[in-house]
Design an enzyme around this catalytic site. Sequence first.
Site, PDB file in Angstrom:
ATOM      1  N   HIS A  32       0.840  -1.197   0.000  1.00 12.69           N
ATOM      2  CA  HIS A  32       0.000   0.000   0.000  1.00 12.69           C
ATOM      3  C   HIS A  32       0.872   1.243   0.000  1.00 12.69           C
ATOM      4  O   HIS A  32       1.928   1.300   0.641  1.00 12.69           O
ATOM      5  CB  HIS A  32      -1.003  -0.020   1.155  1.00 12.69           C
ATOM      6  N   ASP A  62       5.694   2.975   7.127  1.00 16.85           N
ATOM      7  CA  ASP A  62       4.337   2.474   6.882  1.00 16.85           C
ATOM      8  C   ASP A  62       3.609   3.363   5.872  1.00 16.85           C
ATOM      9  O   ASP A  62       2.943   4.312   6.243  1.00 16.85           O
ATOM     10  CB  ASP A  62       3.577   2.433   8.201  1.00 16.85           C
ATOM     11  N   GLU A 100      -5.428   1.871   1.744  1.00 23.13           N
ATOM     12  CA  GLU A 100      -5.289   0.750   2.688  1.00 23.13           C
ATOM     13  C   GLU A 100      -5.589   1.202   4.102  1.00 23.13           C
ATOM     14  O   GLU A 100      -6.216   0.481   4.885  1.00 23.13           O
ATOM     15  CB  GLU A 100      -3.871   0.180   2.598  1.00 23.13           C
ATOM     16  N   GLU A 101      -5.136   2.415   4.416  1.00 27.24           N
ATOM     17  CA  GLU A 101      -5.304   2.911   5.779  1.00 27.24           C
ATOM     18  C   GLU A 101      -6.760   3.249   6.108  1.00 27.24           C
ATOM     19  O   GLU A 101      -7.093   3.491   7.264  1.00 27.24           O
ATOM     20  CB  GLU A 101      -4.416   4.139   6.014  1.00 27.24           C
ATOM     21  N   ASP A 148       4.400  -4.909   3.781  1.00 29.94           N
ATOM     22  CA  ASP A 148       3.817  -3.830   4.579  1.00 29.94           C
ATOM     23  C   ASP A 148       4.706  -3.574   5.795  1.00 29.94           C
ATOM     24  O   ASP A 148       4.720  -4.354   6.738  1.00 29.94           O
ATOM     25  CB  ASP A 148       2.400  -4.214   5.024  1.00 29.94           C
ATOM     26  N   HIS A 166       2.441   5.315  12.682  1.00 35.19           N
ATOM     27  CA  HIS A 166       1.303   6.221  12.512  1.00 35.19           C
ATOM     28  C   HIS A 166       1.556   7.577  13.172  1.00 35.19           C
ATOM     29  O   HIS A 166       0.628   8.186  13.711  1.00 35.19           O
ATOM     30  CB  HIS A 166       0.017   5.588  13.050  1.00 35.19           C
TER      31      HIS A 166
END
Length: 518
Positions: free
Chosen positions: A257, A269, A307-308, A339, A436
């Site tokens: 992603h 990420d 994706e998130e 990922d 994140h």
Amino acid sequence: MLAAAVVVAASVALSPPHLDGMIDILTEFEHVARENDNSRSIEKGYNASAEYVNHRLSMHNDVFSVVKQYFQVPVWTELEPPTLEISNGNMVIPLHRCDVNTGWQHYEQVCDYRSIRYGGNGTQTVTGNYVFVADPCNLLPTLNGRIAVTTLTSSCTYMDIVSNADKSGAVAVLLASASGPPPGGRIMDSATWNPTVVLPSIPTIGITATLRELILGVTSARIDLAVNQTITLETTYNILATTRLSRTDDTLMIGAHLDSVPAGPGINDNGSGSALILQMAVQLANALRGGMNTLKQTVRFAWWGAEEIGLMGSRYYVDQLVEHYPEELRSIEAYINFDMEAGANYIRMIYDGETAPNPEAVEGSVRITGMFAHAFDSAALSYGLTPLTGGSDFLPFILAGVPAGGLATGAGGVKSQQEQLEHGGYANAPLDPCYHAPCDTVANVNKRCLVECADAFSRVLIEFVADSGPAGVRRRTAVNSTTLAGLYKKHSHGFEMSCDGNDEVDPAARQTSHDREL
């Protein structure tokens, strides 16, 4: 010195993705984020990231057919945190909102309420009395402009509960947890959402079970609440690059992603996975152009959008194949997912094929697990196993019956002392301390980890495309849209894991490389 040897299998020779090339790509992703409020999320810097990937691939149009696959997603944005006040006459009950944000750190503290994503659209202020709803999963009595107070249950979804309240005339919902902290999930169900689904617009706030009991104990409680958030329907796209002049009945898919969360640039990420497969695609193109033997099968690289938000891009791709191109779906031998390939305090983790949630995909997925295990064994590197149950883009493929596998190196989960002894690094510390968060920059990338994952990837890729090829990796039967929709609903939690910050599995579910024979 960080280096990896050229891997040779049968008549195919291909170097692992070069570190310098991957770092150059990651640096460009970080530049994109800086130009877009430090984010590469769908509503911020994703399009610029995708255009960069598309530009790099366009230099190899003689090798790859590149397409953009457009789809729509609902994007939730909180403009201001919610407020909630409970009063009884002149007495106001003091309440504490969750998720105090100081810099990039999110501190956990005792709190009473929090936002629920997709819990309202617009700036809304509500004042009124409440009605307690004991069974929120079924048709509710007329609520006549009052606020519904109810409890989250496993018998139905957030969407079911809030939609029922909305249809019954409630002006807002206070949704309590059964115990512990307030629920912080979301109303939109990415496993079943499509553009025809109408999301409820009434404000919804998560509260603790303790606060629910307090409200119920105040017979004349007045509730004042406010939310300021938007839900917009955005168009975004996947990028697909497919090798030309190769077999159309036998395809290996490789994906990562490309989007980040709104809160950070997402360089680990998942810039790391996206950079790894982009550099591999470039090197594969150069090798084919330079005289490497023709591939025995088609190779398709995919950079997924949204994706998130809940695996929306990969789900859309699989849905389109099932509904319109079933023969193309049947041609996919396997899907390999990357990922987070460069965690600062990493564990080399292989997706565990035995945990694939569709029996049709287990045999092939186990074979892929073994291929990556052999790659790490050949390099004398330790590894762990992590479940294939959700949290990344392999899930729609597995539910459609396609064997899947790949690598991850850990998100926000904490490394145990046993894992530190097995894999090194720091015990009792996050696998990725910037997961994140705004600090997920190139400085957060562990280059050694990235090189080790790249080397394992190249070994597995060559085993697939070599003349001999691996045995025992092949999807078995077709699936129809109705069956797939049922599987999506059954495994909806796996779609939610990515966007709820829970794509790190429980450490108890991770296994070391010695736990069983591979």
